[in-house]
Design a protein around this motif. Structure first.
Motif, PDB file in Angstrom:
ATOM      1  N   LYS A 298      81.226 103.615  49.944  1.00  0.00           N
ATOM      2  CA  LYS A 298      82.303 103.731  50.922  1.00  0.00           C
ATOM      3  C   LYS A 298      82.246 105.092  51.622  1.00  0.00           C
ATOM      4  CE  LYS A 298      87.372 103.942  51.219  1.00  0.00           C
ATOM      5  NZ  LYS A 298      88.645 103.891  50.433  1.00  0.00           N
ATOM      6  N   SER A 299      82.033 106.142  50.840  1.00  0.00           N
ATOM      7  CA  SER A 299      81.987 107.499  51.390  1.00  0.00           C
ATOM      8  C   SER A 299      80.846 107.650  52.385  1.00  0.00           C
ATOM      9  CB  SER A 299      81.824 108.521  50.251  1.00  0.00           C
ATOM     10  OG  SER A 299      82.887 108.447  49.348  1.00  0.00           O
ATOM     11  N   LEU A 300      79.664 107.151  52.030  1.00  0.00           N
ATOM     12  CA  LEU A 300      78.502 107.293  52.899  1.00  0.00           C
ATOM     13  C   LEU A 300      78.617 106.434  54.157  1.00  0.00           C
ATOM     14  CD1 LEU A 300      75.781 107.436  50.137  1.00  0.00           C
ATOM     15  CD2 LEU A 300      76.382 109.273  51.702  1.00  0.00           C
ATOM     16  N   GLU A 301      79.206 105.259  54.038  1.00  0.00           N
ATOM     17  CA  GLU A 301      79.417 104.424  55.220  1.00  0.00           C
ATOM     18  C   GLU A 301      80.379 105.100  56.197  1.00  0.00           C
ATOM     19  OE1 GLU A 301      80.647 100.652  53.770  1.00  0.00           O
ATOM     20  OE2 GLU A 301      78.660 100.087  53.032  1.00  0.00           O
ATOM     21  N   ASN A 302      81.460 105.690  55.665  1.00  0.00           N
ATOM     22  CA  ASN A 302      82.397 106.424  56.522  1.00  0.00           C
ATOM     23  C   ASN A 302      81.739 107.668  57.123  1.00  0.00           C
ATOM     24  OD1 ASN A 302      84.611 104.683  56.192  1.00  0.00           O
ATOM     25  ND2 ASN A 302      85.208 105.666  54.280  1.00  0.00           N
ATOM     26  N   PHE A 303      80.863 108.288  56.351  1.00  0.00           N
ATOM     27  CA  PHE A 303      80.123 109.462  56.816  1.00  0.00           C
ATOM     28  C   PHE A 303      79.270 109.109  58.036  1.00  0.00           C
ATOM     29  CE2 PHE A 303      75.854 111.465  56.432  1.00  0.00           C
ATOM     30  CZ  PHE A 303      76.195 112.754  56.812  1.00  0.00           C
ATOM     31  N   PHE A 304      78.487 108.041  57.937  1.00  0.00           N
ATOM     32  CA  PHE A 304      77.612 107.651  59.047  1.00  0.00           C
ATOM     33  C   PHE A 304      78.412 107.124  60.248  1.00  0.00           C
ATOM     34  CE2 PHE A 304      74.306 107.347  55.650  1.00  0.00           C
ATOM     35  CZ  PHE A 304      73.459 108.307  56.181  1.00  0.00           C
ATOM     36  N   GLU A 305      79.514 106.457  59.989  1.00  0.00           N
ATOM     37  CA  GLU A 305      80.365 105.998  61.088  1.00  0.00           C
ATOM     38  C   GLU A 305      80.946 107.194  61.842  1.00  0.00           C
ATOM     39  OE1 GLU A 305      80.710 103.123  62.323  1.00  0.00           O
ATOM     40  OE2 GLU A 305      79.802 101.864  60.778  1.00  0.00           O
TER      41      GLU A 305
END
Length: 484
Positions: free
Chosen positions: A113-120
């Motif tokens: 979740k953290s990495l997906e939000n990071f890339f978004e």
């Protein structure tokens, strides 16, 4: 340094070092931040980030948090703020909390979740072409390194292969611990060899010239258990190490000045400081002595060398700041005080800083006979600021870009405190601190804006009087800029 190139549009660079190193050429860097304490943390990269960029990153973070809905779930979110520097211009703060490395499902879910939000979040800015990120969740949170690497690389490659890396050209995977760097490199090479079909011709590894100190030539014999919940243990080939060099049990740095505490673990001076500051027995999570009384004083015994809390380098001695007593190395002192003469730890000023307000502005002051609401028995001080149109210089966000002229008027009561405030504002203007070049909150246009020294631009109303506490706030804002 190891470089892995995906086609001609995206490169992953993997190396050992501090993510806050001033030599790091990235538009943005990433840190993790605890949900419960945010920038009140006294350890890790948060502490170092405030020391490097100053208190403004904390203020900017708090502003972003206030914009969020009341019951917004922060865990796993990415909060982006400006650093006030040209590079890195942005600080990505990934909010983590309640990491339980023994609960694989929860840990993996939070990391994904953290990495997906990071890339978004990355895709929202076309300015950011390069960003640095450490291995999240493996520092003070003690998350499993092997699992974290798998999740990170899986998310990176997934986003790239699906065409979601819209603007990013370089991803720097930077870790202070050498063993993490080598494990990431090893994993990437495995992916290249084992998954040639799905990744196809997109991945081409390129080995970049090794560092002069040949640290990359020291073979890491670190082995991680396949079961990520078992203790991660690093086995080192003692024959290849210098007999005078030992390794910190926590950060894995190889140093001569490593201290032994009662439980048998070895720690470098920086990690010893974290032990004492956090009043814990040992940094190793499953150390049995965490339940016993460990003699932390052993850490201080025979302590000769010191660690600079900014760059984390070891020195025989540090420069002591006269007013507050805080210590830092000479290089960091020169670098930080050149731009702002202020202690990076407690923010005590050692002189008046110079701002980036356009140098061709004019400030004029007149005393008018009319009075302000709340100050009916006094005259009014009218201040006018005037700036012609100009072009941004190398100290501004976008050198060479034109900006419009500006004409601002502000009002102070003609009291004793009002005249004192006027003198201080003149001093601030001389040091180019009243205005800056930035994005206007009201218009959204880049140009001349106020620099967090608030003025009353109306005689009455929301931006005017009466306001009995205004002068008190004004003095505090001036003091925060080194004007008193």
């Amino acid at each position: 340094m190891n470089s892995f190139k995906l086609n001609n549009d995206f490169t992953i660079k993997v190396y050992t070092g501090s993510i806050l190193d001033r030599k790091l050429e990235c538009e943005a860097i990433t840190i993790s931040i605890f949900k419960k304490s945010f920038f009140e943390q006294k350890v890790g990269l948060v502490k170092a980030a405030i020391a490097t960029f100053g208190s403004n990153v904390k203020k900017n973070f708090e502003k972003e948090i206030k914009k969020l809905p009341k019951n917004f779930e922060l865990e796993g979110q990415c909060i982006v703020v400006e650093t006030g520097k040209k590079k890195p211009k942005y600080l990505f703060n990934i909010v983590l909390d309640s990491i339980d490395p023994k609960n694989s499902t929860k840990f993996e879910s939070l990391m994904k979740k953290s990495l997906e939000n990071f890339f978004e979040s990355l895709n929202h800015s076309n300015e950011i072409k390069s960003i640095a990120i450490p291995l999240l969740g493996t520092g003070f949170s003690s998350g499993p390194v092997n699992s974290s690497i798998n999740i990170l690389l899986d998310r990176v490659l997934d986003f790239h292969n699906k065409g979601k890396m819209i603007h990013l050209k370089e991803l720097h995977l930077v870790n202070i611990e050498e063993f993490k760097t080598q494990l990431i490199v090893k994993k990437l090479k495995e992916i290249l060899n084992e998954n040639a079909a799905p990744i196809a011709h997109n991945l081409e590894p390129q080995l970049i010239k090794k560092k002069e100190d040949n640290r990359d030539e020291l073979e890491c014999a670190c082995k991680l258990n396949d079961n990520i919940f078992q203790k991660e243990e690093n086995l080192h080939n003692k024959e290849n190490l210098n007999i005078d060099t030992k390794q910190c049990s926590w950060c894995k740095q190889k140093l001569k000045n490593v201290k032994l505490i009662d439980c048998g673990h070895l720690f470098c001076p920086s990690c010893c400081g974290d032990i004492k500051e956090n009043k814990i027995k040992c940094l190793i999570p499953d150390c049995s002595h965490n339940n016993d009384k460990t003699n932390i004083d052993v850490v201080e015994e025979n302590k000769i060398e010191k660690t600079c809390e900014i760059c984390c380098e070891i020195y025989d001695s540090l420069k002591v700041l006269e007013k507050c007593g805080h210590e830092l190395c000479t290089d960091c002192f020169k670098r930080l005080f050149e731009s702002k003469p202020q202690c990076p730890f407690c923010y005590t000023f050692y002189g008046i800083p110079k701002g980036i307000q356009p140098s061709d502005g004019k400030m004029s002051v007149i005393n008018e006979k009319f009075s302000l609401p709340g100050y009916e028995e006094f005259s009014t001080i009218v201040i006018n600021y005037r700036f012609p149109p100009g072009r941004q210089t190398e100290n501004h966000p976008n050198p060479g870009k034109n900006y419009s002229g500006s004409n601002r008027t502000a009002y102070l009561p003609g009291t004793e405190e009002g005249f004192k405030a006027q003198k201080l504002l003149e001093k601030a203007f001389e040091n180019r601190l009243i205005f800056t070049i930035g994005i206007s909150v009201t218009t959204g246009i880049e140009g001349i804006t106020w620099n967090d020294i608030h003025h009353k631009t109306q005689i009455r109303g929301p931006y005017g009087y009466p306001d009995k506490d205004y002068l008190k706030r004004l003095f505090e804002e001036l003091k925060a800029h080194g004007i008193e």
